[in-house]
Design a protein around this motif. Sequence first.
Motif: not given
Length: 622
Positions: A245-246, A249-250, A261, A264-265, A280, A283-284, A287
């Motif tokens: 997932w990470t 997303i990234s 992104a 998806i999170f 994660s 990463s989010i 965004s």
Amino acid sequence: MTGKALPSPFQLIHLLQACSASKALIQGKQVHQQMVLSGLHQNPFLRTKLIQMYADCDDLYSAQLLIHKLLQPNVFALTAFLGFYSRHHLTEECIRTYGQLRLMGIVPDGYVFPKVLRACAQSSCLVMGTLVHKDAVIFGSQFNTQVCNSIIDMYSKCGEARSARQVFDEMSERDILSWNSIISGYVANWFFEQAVELLGYMKLEGCEPDIVTWNTIMDAYCRMGLCNEASKIFKQIKNPNVISWTIIISGYANIGKHAIALEIFRDMVNSWTVFPDVDSLSSILVSCRYSRALERGKEIHGYGIKMKAWDAFYKSAGAALLTMYASCCRLQDAEKVFHIMDKSDVVTWNAMIFGFIELGRGHLALDCFREMQRRGIKNDHTTISTMLSISDLRSGKEIHAYFMKSSFHSVIPVYNAVIHMYSMRGCIAYAYSVFSTMETRDMISWNTIIRGFGMHGLGRTSLKLLKQMECSGLRPNSVTLSSALSACSHSGLVDQGIEFFYRMTKDFGLTPVSAHYSCVVDMLARAGRLEDACNFINEMRLKPDKHIWGALLAACQDHHNVTVGELAAEHLIRLEPYDAGHYVTLSNIYARAGRWDDAARMRKLMEDHGSLKPSGNSVIAA
């Protein structure tokens, strides 16, 4: 006198092995006591087992006391120490112990080499890693699959992808770890296409990819900017883990598709099968920062505090959280996060400095930098690179002189920042001088100097540097070619620019993106080849966006081309009906051509769309 019978040597061995496996130090010490009572602690074999137990249970002090009592240290005892050092990332101690082992004349085996090779990989010590590889061949471990996998990993992490591939190709047997090691090695060294190609060979050889393989291939696609391909793989994974997932997303965040992104999170949180970790969340938050999604960022902030340990969340995601608040113009919230974060960590200060810069408060960034120095916090390359981004020429030179005297003067990112600073401040000769003195250059070094010469209208020099880059063994990436195309555009090198554009796919295996198409359109339009620009747009694989039509419309105004201007404006107005600039530009084109009725019609159309821009008024004295 009767009593409980003492365990036999055989029983003691099994008890020590059980203590090692379960990290049961207290029970291990009890076994040691039984050995002392029975007098078996003098047995070299049992003493070696004791050393292994203490090392496995992370009691290094007790293990060291025992090894000094061995008349002749053996490979098994020293392997226990190597295992301890390897587990705890004590690379120097691990490599030093291996050196002592060799000086003693002890023959290393298949259990020794992986531990030492891991230390060489962690410390990027290629010289020592190569010597250990030679020892593995000399002592007959070159056919041991685990040893070969460790050699591949070592070469990959030391930047020697070719040597890693040679070891891989010479293996008589390969397991899933062998394939994962070489694929991840290619990805780590920017050979993304080769990594994806290996996946096909892996399947042909009958080795089924696991979650690590799929995650690595997804990472390769994301780094190439092909997130849709990565997404196809993601959907095929039965049980994606948090790393899967990470990565996705990234990946979308890195190409600027922050809305995807965030979506998806949201899907990950709603799946209830995988819970976000600090990576994660970090990463989010990137965004959230770029899309100015303040409310979503606040939700993630709250989620992170509830789901993770308080200090772990701020240690990992604090910097991303701080810059998110700064980007959303929430200085007070950014400062609150700053005060919670660890003030002894340079990352904390770097984030606050960057946050002030993001808010346009360069003077506060400078104050923060000075406070950091006053507290004795050691700068890292990120600090210097960030400060260079806001420095004028004078202070930039001072920082340049400072880092040349510092302990990290050879760090490539700092050199890159200095080159960028001199290029942006109009000193391209200084920029090239710094570039020329670099012992090692990465992709960003080349991209920065190529873009710098292009910005100064020295397109031919940019193209020469591009050829030098190819000769150095580095393959141009998407950013390189954007810089080269932009240089051609600003220097009027249209034919050369077109040639490089078509070489992207043929020679470099790159798929053109919107920015590349936009550069070509701008290049043709600047040269007055407006019809060629139109034909090029019609042949594009991508749907033209506002940047492409905007470049064409601006050129039509310069070259007084009404026909193409009407076409470009029509598409722009369809894309952005409320942007007054498109109407005004076309109106000006009509006016210059003497088509006053059409100019007035465009003004009226603009008013009807609510995009009124007042006409210029002049006061003429009578």
